[in-house]
Structure formats: C-alpha cells, structure tokens
Enzyme design. Structure first.
Site, mmCIF file in Angstrom:
data_model
loop_
_atom_site.group_PDB
_atom_site.id
_atom_site.type_symbol
_atom_site.label_atom_id
_atom_site.label_comp_id
_atom_site.label_asym_id
_atom_site.label_seq_id
_atom_site.Cartn_x
_atom_site.Cartn_y
_atom_site.Cartn_z
ATOM 1 N NE ARG A 183 20.619 41.097 42.420
ATOM 2 C CZ ARG A 183 21.959 41.208 42.480
ATOM 3 N NH1 ARG A 183 22.532 41.729 43.528
ATOM 4 N NH2 ARG A 183 22.710 40.819 41.470
ATOM 5 C CB SER A 228 17.561 42.569 28.223
ATOM 6 O OG SER A 228 18.377 41.443 28.496
ATOM 7 C CG ASP A 230 20.488 43.107 38.971
ATOM 8 O OD1 ASP A 230 19.401 42.666 38.538
ATOM 9 O OD2 ASP A 230 21.577 42.851 38.437
HETATM 10 C C1 S3P Z 1 22.928 41.342 33.754
HETATM 11 C C2 S3P Z 1 21.889 42.025 33.217
HETATM 12 C C3 S3P Z 1 20.612 42.236 33.906
HETATM 13 C C4 S3P Z 1 20.718 41.954 35.388
HETATM 14 C C5 S3P Z 1 21.494 40.714 35.687
HETATM 15 C C6 S3P Z 1 22.891 40.808 35.127
HETATM 16 C C7 S3P Z 1 24.152 41.168 32.951
HETATM 17 O O1 S3P Z 1 19.640 41.381 33.339
HETATM 18 O O2 S3P Z 1 19.448 41.874 35.977
HETATM 19 O O3 S3P Z 1 21.579 40.488 37.085
HETATM 20 O O4 S3P Z 1 25.221 40.847 33.517
HETATM 21 O O5 S3P Z 1 24.082 41.369 31.741
HETATM 22 P P1 S3P Z 1 18.836 41.788 31.986
HETATM 23 O O6 S3P Z 1 19.844 42.057 30.969
HETATM 24 O O7 S3P Z 1 17.996 40.600 31.644
HETATM 25 O O8 S3P Z 1 18.018 42.977 32.376
#
Ligand code: S3P
Length: 444
Positions: A399, A170, A322
C-alpha cells in the site's frame, strides 16, 4: 518485472469506466470456507494476487484440491476438518496476515504439528492475538517469545467453545475464532468491537447457524458448531480498498471522472468514502444491490481538488483501516490541519503505516505531528513538488508503493519508487489501470 518505477507524470484528464480486482478479504474467506464445505465450490472473479496464490498453495498442502480457470476457482471441500496431509508440513502464507491468522482457526484439531511461516514483514507481526483465544479453545502452539512467525500449531481432541471478547476492532481475530467455532461443539460466543463483517455474512449465506446482534459499539456473534454445510457458488465483488487509490487520484486531479463497477460497498469497508465526502468530495454510490448478503454498487467520482480538513472520528477507524495512507494524501492537499487518532493498530500492519505514512508526507514537504497512535497533517492545497523523490526502505509494503505512485501523479516531481513487486500481493492490475488512465512510467 523491474524493481524500480520511474514516474514524472504529466497533467492528464480522463473520463473512464474501470473494473478493479476482486476483494481480498472475501477471496480468502470463500477459499477457507470452500475447503470446509462438502463438495465442489465455485468462486468467480477471485482475486489472483500473491496473497491469494499463497493461500491456495497452503490449502493444497492441507490436501484440498483446487483448480483455476482464469478468475474462476474450484475448491473440492471434504467437509469440516476434512484436511488430509502428511506429518511435518510447512505452510507459507507469504505476506498475508489475513490468511496466516484465519487458517489457524481451522487447524484446532490437527493431529500433527503444522509449521506456519511468512515473509519478512509477516514474520514481524503479532500472533499472540490469535494464539490466546485458540489456546483457550484447546489448540497448542510452539512459538518464540515475541509470538511471531514461524510458529507450530497442533490441535486437540478436547475442544471447548469459548466466550471471546475482541477489543481491538480486528476482523482477523474475530474471524479466526469464528472459523474455530465451526469445529467446536456447542455454542461459541464472540463480543467484538465493530470491524468488517464478511465472515458473518458468508456464514449466513452458507446456512451456518450464526446469530449476530448489532449493538452500538460491539456486535454479539453466536455460532453453533459442528454443523455440516454444502458447497456453494460465489461471485467476488471488486475490492473497495483497491478502488480507494483511484478514487483519490480522480478527486485530486483536474477535470477527471471515473466510474468503478460492481464494488463491494459493505458499510464496514467504506469509511474512507464517508471521510472523503465530509472533506468535500461528492462520491456517489449507484445501482446498489445485495449479493450474497453483501452490498454491491458502482462508484462514481469526479475531480474535487479543493478539499477541507478532517477530524476523523476514531469510531470509523476500523472501516478505513487499510485506506489511511491514501486518505493521508488527501489530507496533505486539503485546506487546514487534519487529525487522526486512536491508530495504534495502524503501526501493526504490513509495515508501521502510521509512522511511515508520516515519513512519506515529510519527504514531500508536508508537515505532520506524530505520536504513538495519532497524526496531525498540515495540509497544503498548493502542494506542487518540483524535486526528485526516492521512495526506498518502506518495508516493501504494497500500500505504500501504490500510495507513492498516486502521490507522484497528483503532486508532481520526478519519482523513483522501489519495491515494485509488492503491489502484486493485493492488487495485480494496479499498474495496468494507471496505464489505461493515460499515465506513463518506466520499470527498471
Ligand atoms: C482484514 C482485516 C484487517 C485488514 C486486513 C484484512 C480481513 O486487519 O487490515 O488487510 O480480511 O479480515 P485487522 O483485522 O487485523 O484489523
């Protein structure tokens, strides 16, 4: 703006060059870092979506002056921990999980309790993932047993730099700790499963002392805290996640060609292009250049209505996290059974997207086999919907809304799609581009 969109798209071939709105992840990060820099930063081509407007309002509540001139944003930072605010403020992050989690990293020294709230969808999402490392660093929280919003954070004068193992892949968790490291004395060490690395790249661009060692499955990030940095200028490239909708639309239509200019093609973001190319697409990346440490290029895509099935390697998951919904549409039209696994994180997004992605496909007559963390999609290259389709009660997920509009165009049928306003959280020009490509719809 109506709440329902009616679409019964006619075959239409296009050959166009388009521009897509600025990158959401980078817009949020540059705002947050501008708030900690010394002096006036200028962010050009910032995304003007609901998520960013909420982020700007929250930073203003924290005492940061911010002004906008069209898509140029000026932030008047007062240096590290330079927020100035009254007691009892409430920050409303709206739908933005990224802003809500990352801002907590900058509040570890706040002298008063700050309340953080969000919309219905954000209030269902897990915050334990960032509360845990921030507590280790020294921040204190008041939060319900589910560890969801609303919560309250108060900082501490006794901040410890930590060693943090990020195991989910993440970028939000990794970046929250990286931002907390700015205000931590000494060295913070993060060992993170691979995920988008914009924060690392912006830190380097700003001269913040960061060392990144890329290893096979993990990255090791070392940050020296409490180093002042100056205001900066940044031009935000287009968002590859927003591009994905139009890339799949072009691919699955007949005789179409699309060029999208100045897209962020950071390798940690374009897993979906690798997947589509493995399925038989020939998406090209042209005019590659490096700007602010990020790869930027034009993307060229032509129709390729005959796609092969894919067995998606889980190591790529975070680089298309995403884009799974729109990739599921490509799999629905591919020849054979596609499989995607290790996807429990996908159910923790703005909606449980793995579950709802499967429900959406079933609605269209596509067979799926769903488990807690995987899906098999039984593709049908001849899919051609004749019936009426209504898309309602999908958690107002932006989305899901945009994926449904693309599905309506490529698969046919008469569609009624609810929660139109949702797309404004990430991609405000989505419907304008649909129109520009020659497709008609009605908003009621
Ligand atoms: C993001 C990280 C992702 C993604 C989100 C944007 C970011 O989430 O799904 O739309 O900008 O760091 P996770 O880090 O929880 O996977």
């Amino acid at each position: 703006m109506g709440n329902k969109l009616f679409i019964n798209a006619k075959n239409n071939s296009f050959k166009k060059t388009i521009s897509i709105d600025g990158d959401k992840s980078i817009s949020i990060r540059t705002l947050l870092l501008g708030s900690q820099a010394v002096g006036k930063s200028q962010i050009e081509n910032i995304l003007l979506s609901e998520d960013i407007k909420n982020s700007i309002n929250c930073l203003k509540k924290l005492g940061i002056k911010i002004s906008l001139n069209k898509k140029d944003c000026f932030i008047y930072g007062r240096g590290l921990n330079g927020f100035q605010y009254k007691k009892n403020i409430v920050l409303d992050a709206g739908n933005s999980g990224t802003f809500a989690r990352l801002i907590l990293g900058l509040l570890i020294k706040s002298p008063y309790y700050i309340k953080l709230i969000g919309d219905k969808s954000l209030s269902k999402r897990d915050f334990q993932r960032v509360i845990f490392p921030l507590q280790k660093i020294g921040a204190n929280f008041k939060v319900n047993n589910n560890k969801t919003l609303p919560l309250k954070i108060i900082g501490s004068n006794f901040i410890n730099p930590i060693i943090y193992n990020e195991k989910r892949g993440s970028a939000q968790c990794k970046s929250t700790v990286m931002l907390a490291a700015l205000n931590s004395p000494g060295q913070t060490i993060i060992r993170a499963k691979k995920s988008r690395d914009h924060t690392e790249k912006i830190f380097k661009y700003l001269g913040i002392p960061v060392i990144v060692k890329k290893k096979k499955n993990n990255d090791e990030i070392k940050i020296k805290g409490e180093k002042i940095f100056k205001s900066f200028k940044y031009r935000v490239p287009s968002d590859p996640s927003s591009c994905a909708f139009f890339i799949v639309l072009t691919l699955l239509s007949k005789n179409c060609e699309l060029k999208i200019k100045n897209v962020n093609v950071n390798q940690t973001r374009i897993g979906y292009i690798n997947i589509l190319n493995k399925m038989g697409a020939k998406i090209k990346i042209k005019n590659l250049k490096i700007r602010y440490g990020e790869r930027q290029a034009d993307i060229i895509v032509k129709s390729q209505p005959f796609l092969k099935k894919i067995n998606c390697p889980p190591r790529l998951n975070s680089s298309l996290i995403d884009e799974f919904l729109i990739i599921f549409l490509a799999a629905a039209k591919a020849n054979g059974v596609s499989s995607f696994s290790n996807l429990s994180e996908l159910n923790k997004k703005e909606s449980p997207r793995l579950k709802l992605g499967s429900k959406l496909l079933n609605h269209l007559g596509i067979k799926t086999k769903l488990t807690k963390d995987s899906i098999k999609i039984f593709g049908d290259p001849n899919i051609n919907i004749k019936k009426n389709i209504s898309i309602k009660n999908y958690y107002k997920d932006h989305r899901i809304f945009m994926t449904s509009v693309i599905a309506a165009i490529i698969f046919g049928g008469k569609w009624k799609i609810y929660d139109v306003d949702s797309y404004r959280s990430s991609f405000p020009s989505f419907l304008d581009i649909i129109k520009k490509l020659g497709f008609k719809f009605k908003l009621v």
